[in-house]
Design a protein around this motif. Structure first.
Motif: not given
Length: 873
Positions: A669-670, A672-674, A676-679, A766
């Motif tokens: 989860r961490r 994938t969330n990161r 998505e936050r990175d664009g 990424h």
């Protein structure tokens, strides 16, 4: 005639009640009312015991064949036959053979007329074959109605005739032959009574009176017009006048040609052919009445008595010996081959129907190969025994050894059904039969029996052996030289065994030296021959065309496995089931024909499809291989003789139960969330919109290939092909609007199991790129209602590493542990394990020995796109 009458009365009254001249009317069309008569009781017994009758007929045929062969061997001693043949011109022998063939052709009229009498029509070729074999056995074994009847029962029952109709045919043939022979003999005696009367000590006038009386009785039977004949309470249909006249004419032609076969072997006689024909007809009739096998003694006595006073007795006796060989021995040998072939074919058909063999043709080829090897060893043994005892080889022994080597060398080619191997083995069989008749006139029975057995299987089955062999120029010279070296090693023990102490030194005797040299040359030639008797290299397998691909895609969409869409690549051929409900996709590499995955489509069609694939592979001279098959196919693979070797574990994600909540998913989860936050943004491109994005996808693919220094893969993986890629949806990740990663999704209309095929990304964008791509694909497919996601196989994963595990498993485990330079085995397993998949084993199914390793090498080369691709990640 007594035996003929006994058989005739067993013909049921219900067989034929049609009016004369209506032979084409079915026998069962007009049955008489059911009454308790001897005829009906026999009919009921025949129907009840049909199976036992068939078995008894088979045993009778075998017994009479053996008896006939022994009678010929006892009647014609080999030495006397050689002397007689040497004293007879080859043109006379050829003419006798031709007249014999014409005589047997005339005899076939009896069976054709008998079938017309009972209202049956069968293939003419089968009738001619049956008639020839029945008369060849009956003429030689004696008791013609019984011995020939057994042959007819066995043959006609196989063609579907009931026992009662076969009994009618046997009775008709026996009676017709007896009446016809009586008519011809009486007519000949009436025209030329002097030779017969002199031979039998009768007055010519009395002979004419007897002949006239016989002809009168036969004419009375012909003109009476009786529709039924009764004998001792048994009733049977009388043949029509047309059939009776036809049979008398056929008998006259038969006896004339049979007489001609002997007449051309005799010296000129003042009797002329008319007088000789009369003596021959009466001698034949008396031989038949005697029921002695082939009329032995009776026939010769009449001929010698008739010709002795006007011809040289020794010449007449020599001609009779040759006649026995030509008219009795030669047809009997051919009949043995035909009957043996028929029984072997019938047995193989039954075994094939029980699924014990793949096909009758393949089993026949394997049988011929085994018999060729056995016959070759039998021919080799005498020469080998002489060499081992230090004796020199005679020219006859060396010829037998060379023939045996040719048969041994041909065996493998026969198993592969090669035309060149058939010709080689056929020539060697004929040579072996000739060599089995030794110069001193004694028959070498072991060699003759081995060659005859092989000939019985080989010669009638020419059509089975039709595959091309490798061109002579296609065998490299270095291989032929290696074959000669092997031959030297093989011949060396024979030379060593023949060493003798001469002058304080162990030296080979001259005879042994020449024998060892001959064996060396023979072994070299046999080895070279075995190399040449190899299947021609078949062309690389290519696609089957749009029609086959269209059928395959129809089946793919109707089932649920998305990985079946790999058939769209066009680098595999398609083998469709007979009912069009399933297919196998496969490709060829080297000598391996490799099927990918389980068959696609209806599971009920899988067993038959697997058998067809096995036969297709063997027809191409290849080993059949199944790559990445599931446990569901292993039972079928075992049925066709393949063994299973574990390849690894396939990862299946349960989309219905998939949920990233909970502590075990925290790391993913961490990541994938990161991302998505990175664009990084996820999107699924439908097939119709993929073509417009192809330049961007190609740029990502080229960057990925260059960075990893790899080539495009094929076969079990998709490659970057615009047409293939545009046929299915593509999942992409964008960064600031630019595509930086993508994966092609293979799906079907049933939405059961999707498959992630081609995956490419731009390196260095990424760390969470692939994690995010896979998680988003899983969530998307779950929302679309798919059940599972196939992440593909982790090669060599979870292989047994116990000390007592099979070598294949231990070798696979070692490669998994220490082969990271070749492939990222552990990394791939770790990545797929992130998604908590259900691991399912996948196998390689192939025959044993070295085949698994050779097949795996071919699979690796096929997937890697060539040998260089195998050593690149």
């Amino acid at each position: 005639m007594s035996v003929a009458a006994a058989i005739a009365v067993s013909v049921p009254a219900e067989i034929e009640t049609a009016e004369p001249g209506r032979e084409d009317r079915p026998a069962s069309a007009s049955a008489t009312p059911a009454t308790d008569t001897p005829t009906r009781r026999i009919l009921a017994a025949l129907a009840r015991h049909r199976g036992r009758l068939t078995a008894a007929a088979t045993l009778l045929v075998i017994a009479f064949l053996g008896k006939a062969a022994l009678d010929v061997a006892a009647d014609v001693e080999a030495g006397a036959a050689i002397v007689a043949f040497s004293a007879t011109s080859r043109s006379a022998v050829a003419a006798a053979v031709a007249f014999t063939a014409l005589s047997f052709a005339a005899l076939a009229v009896y069976d054709l007329s008998a079938l017309a009498h009972v209202g049956r029509r069968l293939p003419v070729g089968e009738v001619l074959r049956t008639s020839f074999c029945a008369y060849a056995v009956g003429n030689t074994a004696g008791f013609a109605a019984l011995s020939g009847g057994a042959v007819r029962y066995r043959a006609y029952s196989r063609l579907g005739l009931p026992p009662e109709e076969i009994a009618a045919i046997v009775a008709f043939v026996a009676v017709a032959f007896g009446l016809g022979l009586a008519s011809v003999a009486a007519a000949a005696l009436l025209v030329a009574p002097t030779p017969v009367a002199a031979a039998m000590g009768l007055d010519p006038l009395a002979s004419r009176l007897v002949a006239a009386a016989v002809l009168g009785l036969l004419a009375l039977a012909l003109v009476s017009g009786a529709r039924r004949w009764s004998v001792a309470g048994f009733s049977f249909a009388a043949p029509s006048r047309t059939l009776m006249l036809r049979q008398v004419a056929a008998t006259a032609v038969d006896v004339a040609f049979a007489a001609g076969a002997l007449y051309v072997l005799l010296p000129e006689t003042p009797l002329g052919f008319a007088g000789f024909f009369a003596a021959f007809a009466v001698a034949t009739g008396l031989g038949v009445l005697s029921n002695i096998p082939a009329g032995l003694g009776v026939f010769e006595a009449v001929i010698v008595a008739a010709l002795g006073p006007v011809s040289d007795l020794e010449t007449v006796l020599a001609a009779l010996v040759v006649y026995r060989l030509v008219y009795h021995g030669l047809p009997l040998a051919i009949a043995i081959l035909l009957l043996t072939e028929a029984e072997v074919s019938r047995g193989l058909d039954r075994i094939a129907a029980m699924r014990l063999i793949g096909s009758r043709e393949a089993a026949t080829a394997r049988l011929a190969a085994g018999l060729s090897g056995i016959a070759g060893l039998v021919l080799l043994l005498p020469a080998a025994s002489l060499l081992m005892h230090g004796a020199s080889l005679s020219s006859d022994s060396m010829a037998s050894a060379a023939t045996g080597l040719a048969l041994v060398a041909s065996a493998r080619g026969l198993g592969r059904r090669l035309a060149r191997a058939w010709w080689c083995a056929a020539a060697a069989v004929l040579a072996g039969l000739a060599l089995s008749l030794a110069p001193e006139g004694s028959m070498r029975w072991a060699e003759a029996a081995a060659c005859l057995t092989l000939a019985a299987v080989l010669l009638p089955q020419r059509r089975i052996f039709a595959r091309a062999s490798r061109r002579i120029g296609a065998v490299p010279a270095v291989i032929l030289l290696g074959a000669i070296l092997v031959a030297i090693v093989v011949a060396a023990p024979a030379g060593v065994a023949g060493l003798r102490p001469i002058g304080g030194l162990w030296l080979p005797t001259p005879g042994v030296l020449s024998s060892a040299g001959a064996l060396l040359i023979g072994a070299a030639l046999a080895t070279a021959l075995a190399l040449l008797l190899r299947p021609a290299a078949s062309p690389e397998v290519s696609g089957n065309g749009d029609a086959a691909l269209g059928e395959a895609l129809r089946i793919v969409e109707a089932q649920g496995a998305g990985d079946a869409q790999l058939v769209r690549m066009g680098d595999k051929s398609v083998l469709l089931s007979d009912d069009g409900s399933a297919f196998i996709m496969y490709a060829r590499r080297g000598r391996s024909l490799i099927a990918l995955f389980d068959p696609v489509g209806d599971p009920a069609a899988w067993p038959g499809l697997v058998w067809r694939f096995i036969e297709t592979a063997k027809a191409a001279g290849c080993r059949p291989v199944f790559y990445q098959v599931s446990p569901a196919l292993l039972a079928t693979c075992a049925d066709v003789g393949l063994r299973a070797f574990k390849l690894g574990e396939q990862a299946l994600v349960d989309l219905v139960a998939f949920n990233m909540s909970g502590g075990k998913w925290a790391s993913l989860r961490r990541a994938t969330n990161r991302a998505e936050r990175d664009g990084l943004a996820f999107e699924v491109i439908p097939p119709e919109a993929v073509a417009a994005l192809m330049p961007e996808l190609a740029a990502v693919s080229d960057t990925w290939l260059a960075h990893h220094n790899v080539r495009e893969k094929s076969f079990s993986l998709g490659s970057f092909d615009p047409a293939y890629l545009a046929a299915q949806p593509v999942a992409v990740l964008r960064l600031e609007g630019r595509i930086v990663a993508f994966a092609s999704l293979l799906i079907t209309d049933r939405r059961e199991s999707a498959f992630i095929d081609l995956m490419r990304f731009v390196p260095g964008i990424h760390r969470g790129t692939m994690d995010l791509l896979f998680v988003k694909i899983i969530e998307h497919l779950k929302s679309e209602g798919y059940h599972t996601l196939n992440l593909g196989m982790a090669p060599l994963a979870r292989m047994a590493d116990r000390a007592d595990a099979p070598l294949w498993n231990r070798a696979g485990r070692a490669v998994f542990e220490f082969g990271e330079r070749l492939y990222n085995f552990k990394g791939l397993l770790a990545f797929k394990s992130k998604f908590e998949p259900d691991w399912q084993p996948r196998y390689l199914a192939v025959s044993g020995g070295l085949n698994p390793y050779l097949a795996m090498m071919d699979v690796a080369i096929l997937i890697g796109g060539g040998l260089r691709g195998v050593f690149r990640k």
